[in-house]
Motif scaffolding. Structure first.
Motif, PDB file in Angstrom:
ATOM      1  N   VAL A 149       4.250   1.815   1.964  1.00 21.58           N
ATOM      2  CA  VAL A 149       5.382   2.359   1.222  1.00 21.58           C
ATOM      3  C   VAL A 149       5.236   3.879   1.167  1.00 21.58           C
ATOM      4  O   VAL A 149       4.196   4.394   0.770  1.00 21.58           O
ATOM      5  CB  VAL A 149       5.433   1.795  -0.219  1.00 21.58           C
ATOM      6  CG1 VAL A 149       6.675   2.304  -0.939  1.00 21.58           C
ATOM      7  CG2 VAL A 149       5.411   0.275  -0.194  1.00 21.58           C
ATOM      8  N   ASP A 150       6.293   4.580   1.588  1.00 29.09           N
ATOM      9  CA  ASP A 150       6.257   6.044   1.512  1.00 29.09           C
ATOM     10  C   ASP A 150       7.615   6.534   1.028  1.00 29.09           C
ATOM     11  O   ASP A 150       8.587   5.779   1.012  1.00 29.09           O
ATOM     12  CB  ASP A 150       5.898   6.660   2.873  1.00 29.09           C
ATOM     13  CG  ASP A 150       5.325   8.070   2.717  1.00 29.09           C
ATOM     14  OD1 ASP A 150       5.204   8.553   1.571  1.00 29.09           O
ATOM     15  OD2 ASP A 150       5.000   8.686   3.750  1.00 29.09           O
ATOM     16  N   ASP A 151       7.660   7.806   0.643  1.00 31.03           N
ATOM     17  CA  ASP A 151       8.931   8.302   0.109  1.00 31.03           C
ATOM     18  C   ASP A 151       9.911   8.692   1.220  1.00 31.03           C
ATOM     19  O   ASP A 151      11.032   8.229   1.243  1.00 31.03           O
ATOM     20  CB  ASP A 151       8.699   9.437  -0.901  1.00 31.03           C
ATOM     21  CG  ASP A 151       7.820  10.558  -0.365  1.00 31.03           C
ATOM     22  OD1 ASP A 151       7.300  10.430   0.760  1.00 31.03           O
ATOM     23  OD2 ASP A 151       7.642  11.567  -1.071  1.00 31.03           O
ATOM     24  N   ARG A 181       4.237  -3.833   7.819  1.00 32.67           N
ATOM     25  CA  ARG A 181       5.644  -3.428   7.736  1.00 32.67           C
ATOM     26  C   ARG A 181       5.718  -2.082   7.037  1.00 32.67           C
ATOM     27  O   ARG A 181       4.749  -1.638   6.417  1.00 32.67           O
ATOM     28  CB  ARG A 181       6.453  -4.455   6.959  1.00 32.67           C
ATOM     29  CG  ARG A 181       6.141  -5.887   7.309  1.00 32.67           C
ATOM     30  CD  ARG A 181       7.342  -6.588   7.885  1.00 32.67           C
ATOM     31  NE  ARG A 181       7.043  -7.997   8.152  1.00 32.67           N
ATOM     32  CZ  ARG A 181       6.713  -8.460   9.365  1.00 32.67           C
ATOM     33  NH1 ARG A 181       6.628  -7.643  10.415  1.00 32.67           N
ATOM     34  NH2 ARG A 181       6.463  -9.737   9.533  1.00 32.67           N
ATOM     35  N   LEU A 182       6.873  -1.458   7.146  1.00 34.58           N
ATOM     36  CA  LEU A 182       7.037  -0.123   6.578  1.00 34.58           C
ATOM     37  C   LEU A 182       8.286  -0.078   5.713  1.00 34.58           C
ATOM     38  O   LEU A 182       9.386  -0.440   6.170  1.00 34.58           O
ATOM     39  CB  LEU A 182       7.145   0.920   7.704  1.00 34.58           C
ATOM     40  CG  LEU A 182       7.467   2.349   7.273  1.00 34.58           C
ATOM     41  CD1 LEU A 182       6.391   2.893   6.328  1.00 34.58           C
ATOM     42  CD2 LEU A 182       7.605   3.263   8.487  1.00 34.58           C
ATOM     43  N   ALA A 183       8.118   0.337   4.472  1.00 34.87           N
ATOM     44  CA  ALA A 183       9.243   0.536   3.561  1.00 34.87           C
ATOM     45  C   ALA A 183       9.290   2.002   3.156  1.00 34.87           C
ATOM     46  O   ALA A 183       8.262   2.569   2.773  1.00 34.87           O
ATOM     47  CB  ALA A 183       9.081  -0.344   2.322  1.00 34.87           C
ATOM     48  N   ARG A 214       3.597  10.218  -3.512  1.00 45.34           N
ATOM     49  CA  ARG A 214       4.751   9.552  -4.107  1.00 45.34           C
ATOM     50  C   ARG A 214       4.984   8.137  -3.602  1.00 45.34           C
ATOM     51  O   ARG A 214       5.774   7.393  -4.180  1.00 45.34           O
ATOM     52  CB  ARG A 214       6.000  10.414  -3.920  1.00 45.34           C
ATOM     53  CG  ARG A 214       5.883  11.657  -4.795  1.00 45.34           C
ATOM     54  CD  ARG A 214       7.090  12.485  -4.899  1.00 45.34           C
ATOM     55  NE  ARG A 214       6.871  13.617  -5.794  1.00 45.34           N
ATOM     56  CZ  ARG A 214       5.956  14.563  -5.637  1.00 45.34           C
ATOM     57  NH1 ARG A 214       5.130  14.527  -4.616  1.00 45.34           N
ATOM     58  NH2 ARG A 214       5.835  15.541  -6.488  1.00 45.34           N
ATOM     59  N   GLY A 215       4.294   7.762  -2.537  1.00 50.31           N
ATOM     60  CA  GLY A 215       4.429   6.379  -2.100  1.00 50.31           C
ATOM     61  C   GLY A 215       3.795   5.392  -3.070  1.00 50.31           C
ATOM     62  O   GLY A 215       4.197   4.229  -3.130  1.00 50.31           O
ATOM     63  N   VAL A 216       2.804   5.879  -3.844  1.00 48.82           N
ATOM     64  CA  VAL A 216       2.070   4.964  -4.729  1.00 48.82           C
ATOM     65  C   VAL A 216       2.941   4.469  -5.890  1.00 48.82           C
ATOM     66  O   VAL A 216       3.060   3.263  -6.103  1.00 48.82           O
ATOM     67  CB  VAL A 216       0.766   5.625  -5.238  1.00 48.82           C
ATOM     68  CG1 VAL A 216       0.000   4.674  -6.133  1.00 48.82           C
ATOM     69  CG2 VAL A 216      -0.093   6.032  -4.048  1.00 48.82           C
ATOM     70  N   PRO A 217       3.605   5.382  -6.646  1.00 40.91           N
ATOM     71  CA  PRO A 217       4.495   4.858  -7.694  1.00 40.91           C
ATOM     72  C   PRO A 217       5.658   4.040  -7.124  1.00 40.91           C
ATOM     73  O   PRO A 217       6.100   3.092  -7.779  1.00 40.91           O
ATOM     74  CB  PRO A 217       4.999   6.122  -8.407  1.00 40.91           C
ATOM     75  CG  PRO A 217       4.614   7.266  -7.560  1.00 40.91           C
ATOM     76  CD  PRO A 217       3.457   6.835  -6.732  1.00 40.91           C
ATOM     77  N   LEU A 218       6.122   4.387  -5.938  1.00 35.47           N
ATOM     78  CA  LEU A 218       7.190   3.588  -5.332  1.00 35.47           C
ATOM     79  C   LEU A 218       6.698   2.171  -5.057  1.00 35.47           C
ATOM     80  O   LEU A 218       7.403   1.188  -5.326  1.00 35.47           O
ATOM     81  CB  LEU A 218       7.672   4.237  -4.031  1.00 35.47           C
ATOM     82  CG  LEU A 218       8.522   5.508  -4.168  1.00 35.47           C
ATOM     83  CD1 LEU A 218       8.823   6.088  -2.782  1.00 35.47           C
ATOM     84  CD2 LEU A 218       9.817   5.208  -4.897  1.00 35.47           C
ATOM     85  N   ALA A 219       5.474   2.052  -4.529  1.00 33.62           N
ATOM     86  CA  ALA A 219       4.912   0.729  -4.262  1.00 33.62           C
ATOM     87  C   ALA A 219       4.780  -0.068  -5.557  1.00 33.62           C
ATOM     88  O   ALA A 219       5.076  -1.268  -5.598  1.00 33.62           O
ATOM     89  CB  ALA A 219       3.550   0.868  -3.580  1.00 33.62           C
ATOM     90  N   GLN A 220       4.367   0.629  -6.633  1.00 36.05           N
ATOM     91  CA  GLN A 220       4.230  -0.075  -7.916  1.00 36.05           C
ATOM     92  C   GLN A 220       5.588  -0.575  -8.419  1.00 36.05           C
ATOM     93  O   GLN A 220       5.708  -1.692  -8.925  1.00 36.05           O
ATOM     94  CB  GLN A 220       3.595   0.855  -8.953  1.00 36.05           C
ATOM     95  CG  GLN A 220       2.079   0.919  -8.797  1.00 36.05           C
ATOM     96  CD  GLN A 220       1.462   2.176  -9.367  1.00 36.05           C
ATOM     97  OE1 GLN A 220       2.184   3.089  -9.787  1.00 36.05           O
ATOM     98  NE2 GLN A 220       0.151   2.250  -9.367  1.00 36.05           N
ATOM     99  N   ARG A 221       6.621   0.267  -8.229  1.00 33.54           N
ATOM    100  CA  ARG A 221       7.947  -0.155  -8.697  1.00 33.54           C
ATOM    101  C   ARG A 221       8.465  -1.345  -7.895  1.00 33.54           C
ATOM    102  O   ARG A 221       9.078  -2.255  -8.450  1.00 33.54           O
ATOM    103  CB  ARG A 221       8.935   1.011  -8.579  1.00 33.54           C
ATOM    104  CG  ARG A 221       8.641   2.111  -9.576  1.00 33.54           C
ATOM    105  CD  ARG A 221       9.749   3.119  -9.552  1.00 33.54           C
ATOM    106  NE  ARG A 221       9.344   4.374 -10.146  1.00 33.54           N
ATOM    107  CZ  ARG A 221      10.172   5.377 -10.342  1.00 33.54           C
ATOM    108  NH1 ARG A 221      11.439   5.279  -9.990  1.00 33.54           N
ATOM    109  NH2 ARG A 221       9.747   6.493 -10.890  1.00 33.54           N
ATOM    110  N   LEU A 227       0.852  -1.197   0.000  1.00 38.04           N
ATOM    111  CA  LEU A 227       0.000   0.000   0.000  1.00 38.04           C
ATOM    112  C   LEU A 227       0.881   1.238   0.000  1.00 38.04           C
ATOM    113  O   LEU A 227       1.612   1.487   0.967  1.00 38.04           O
ATOM    114  CB  LEU A 227      -0.905   0.019   1.234  1.00 38.04           C
ATOM    115  CG  LEU A 227      -2.036  -1.007   1.308  1.00 38.04           C
ATOM    116  CD1 LEU A 227      -2.855  -0.780   2.568  1.00 38.04           C
ATOM    117  CD2 LEU A 227      -2.929  -0.942   0.079  1.00 38.04           C
ATOM    118  N   GLY A 228       0.817   2.002  -1.091  1.00 44.95           N
ATOM    119  CA  GLY A 228       1.562   3.249  -1.169  1.00 44.95           C
ATOM    120  C   GLY A 228       0.778   4.370  -0.532  1.00 44.95           C
ATOM    121  O   GLY A 228      -0.446   4.396  -0.590  1.00 44.95           O
ATOM    122  N   ILE A 229       1.484   5.300   0.109  1.00 47.13           N
ATOM    123  CA  ILE A 229       0.828   6.465   0.697  1.00 47.13           C
ATOM    124  C   ILE A 229       0.952   7.612  -0.296  1.00 47.13           C
ATOM    125  O   ILE A 229       2.060   7.986  -0.671  1.00 47.13           O
ATOM    126  CB  ILE A 229       1.467   6.815   2.057  1.00 47.13           C
ATOM    127  CG1 ILE A 229       1.267   5.641   3.018  1.00 47.13           C
ATOM    128  CG2 ILE A 229       0.868   8.103   2.613  1.00 47.13           C
ATOM    129  CD1 ILE A 229       1.957   5.810   4.343  1.00 47.13           C
TER     130      ILE A 229
END
Lengths: 319, 203
Positions: free
Chosen positions: B116-118, B143-145, B56-63, B51-53
């Motif tokens: 997932v966050d930036d 968990r947190l990335a 900018r967390g959303v494209p990071l989660a997709q990557r 789950l991206g926040i």
């Protein structure tokens, strides 16, 4: 956005689009296990209804509760209002109770405006229908329903048919839809069009059959017999033959055209049962969308320390 | 914030100057490593949900999900989780528009959710995310990335997977730009004292 929502004309295009986008997120809540958001925890919303209303009051109540606000319902019947208390004294009572927002429906056009600008209350005032004047959240939920079915409203043709004279829904819709770029045509017998219709940003027509084949949305209005004291049309039967939406007329609509009605419907008068229950009809969906739109309005007015700005308010979250 | 460069370090083409600490290739390597660490920790990709926040967390989660798919050969559900209405500073600012929340079909119940966050900063965004998640279901574990951990936590929160630990001072600003939303991939530090006043307590 302004601090009060009194008229659909209070909304700029950016404001209106912000409400629609926010409503889209609010609508997703209906599919979640916990249909509740914490945004208005500790805020008090008063529903002040001087006129009878079922769906609008319930809709506002559900919206406020889903945002965790405390809701106080204040209906005219069975309260001090029926004992002759003035609007001012009622307002001062609400102020003393610490209301953060007052959702007001009143039989007199302009009553919400008076409440908002008289200095009696500090809370935000949301107009839930005043006389034959305006009903802005109804216009927002109608626009939201159209937007979900048709995408952008730019250049879309909307026919609003029926008792425009007594309809606050028609006025609010005409103003809001114009703001959002749609072309509105009001269709009604001459006796049911208000004086000064020339100054509205709309086309008018007396001929339903000529208008609806070109329309993307057909919105039927109820004939408000309770506000009529004279003969606005010869007979109900003649009215429904000329201005009612029946199966024959529905067959002339384009494939994507949707049929709307703000409710309550009078089946057999302005709309026949087969049309109201057809696949084109989005009348039940309008009710669902009403909760989402009212949540969006209450959140944007009360969620922060002041109402939401426009457009750029979604920025600045990351980092 | 990231979208508003301080006047002193804005280049004519709209990009920001400042010191680039991660370039596009560094970000790629960091995300690849995070993907592997997530798989290692989870012993595979089963029951994972990213789950991206927003934003900018959303494209990071997709990557990260793309890299997991490349390694494991199976798709990991990716969604987004808007925390706006759960923030503790909601009442301190004008009402803000909402960002998309999209929960993958299958939900989060019993899953291992990786947020997932930036940038991880005060930890307040993550606290809000945990509250938001609580209303969506009961994950088996959360968990947190993060791409960058810049320190200065105000809550007892730490990241499980970190792209880069970046010791910063409070007057510095860290901005993450990602191709797709922004012009290019980069993590930049802006260091002038004048920037400090415009800094929010987010992330």
């Amino acid at each position: 956005m302004k601090r009060h929502l009194l008229s659909a004309a209070d909304l700029t295009r950016d404001d209106a689009e912000l409400v629609l986008r926010t409503a889209e997120e609010m609508r997703a809540l209906a599919d979640r296990p916990i249909k509740k958001l914490p945004a208005l925890r500790g805020r008090t919303v008063v529903n002040l209804f001087f006129e009878d209303s079922t769906r609008t009051r319930i809709s506002f109540e559900a919206a406020a509760k889903r945002l965790s606000a405390d809701v106080i319902n204040f209906a005219a019947k069975g309260s001090s209002l029926s004992k002759g208390e003035s609007l001012k004294d009622t307002a001062l009572t609400l102020e003393a109770m610490g209301a953060d927002a007052v959702v007001v429906r009143h039989g007199a056009s302009g009553a919400p405006h008076r409440l908002a600008h008289s200095g009696w209350v500090r809370s935000s005032v949301v107009n839930a229908g005043d006389g034959t004047h305006e009903h802005p959240t109804q216009a927002l939920l109608d626009a939201f329903t159209m937007w979900r079915h048709l995408g952008s409203l730019d250049g879309r043709r909307v026919a609003i048919v029926g008792d425009v004279l007594h309809s606050r829904v028609a006025r609010s819709n005409a103003l809001l839809l114009r703001t959002l770029g749609a072309e509105v045509t009001l269709v009604a017998p001459p006796t049911l069009l208000p004086v000064g219709i020339d100054s509205w940003p709309v086309e008018t027509s007396y001929d339903l059959d000529a208008v609806i084949p070109k329309s993307d949305v057909v919105m039927m209005l109820r004939v408000q017999a309770e506000r009529m004291q004279g003969g606005f049309f010869p007979t109900a039967r003649e009215y429904s033959r000329r201005y009612g939406l029946d199966g024959r007329r529905m067959a002339t609509l384009q494939d994507h055209t949707i049929v709307m009605h703000p409710g309550p419907m009078v089946r057999g008068m302005e709309i026949t049962a087969d049309v109201a229950d057809s696949a084109r009809s989005v009348i039940v969906e309008q009710v669902t969308n009403g909760v989402a739109v009212r949540m969006a309005v209450l959140y944007l007015l009360l969620g922060g320390n002041e109402p939401a700005g426009s457009a750029d308010s979604t920025e600045g979250v990351a980092e | 914030m990231c979208a508003q460069p301080a006047p002193t370090d804005a280049l004519p083409d709209g990009r920001q100057s400042g010191r680039i600490v991660l370039d596009a290739r560094d970000i790629t390597r960091a995300l690849t490593r995070i993907a592997h660490e997530i798989l290692e920790r989870n012993k595979g990709a089963q029951d994972l949900v990213l789950l991206g926040i927003p934003s900018r967390g959303v494209p990071l989660a997709q990557r990260v999900a793309e890299r997991i798919a490349a390694v494991e050969g199976c798709d990991v559900p990716v969604g987004s989780l808007d925390v706006t209405m759960y923030r503790d500073d909601l009442r301190l600012k004008p009402a803000r528009g909402l960002l998309p929340t999209q929960i993958p079909t299958g939900g989060v119940d019993g899953k291992t959710v990786v947020l997932v966050d930036d940038v991880l900063f005060s930890g307040r965004t993550i606290r809000a995310a945990l509250d938001a998640l609580n209303d969506l279901g009961r994950p088996r574990a959360v968990r947190l990335a993060v791409l960058v951990d810049r320190g200065h936590r105000e809550l007892p929160i730490r990241a499980d997977f970190v792209g880069k630990n970046l010791p910063t001072s409070l007057v510095e600003r860290v901005s993450v730009t990602l191709a797709g939303i922004d012009a290019e991939d980069a993590v930049t530090i802006h260091g002038t004292a004048a920037d400090a006043t415009s800094e929010g307590a987010d992330a």
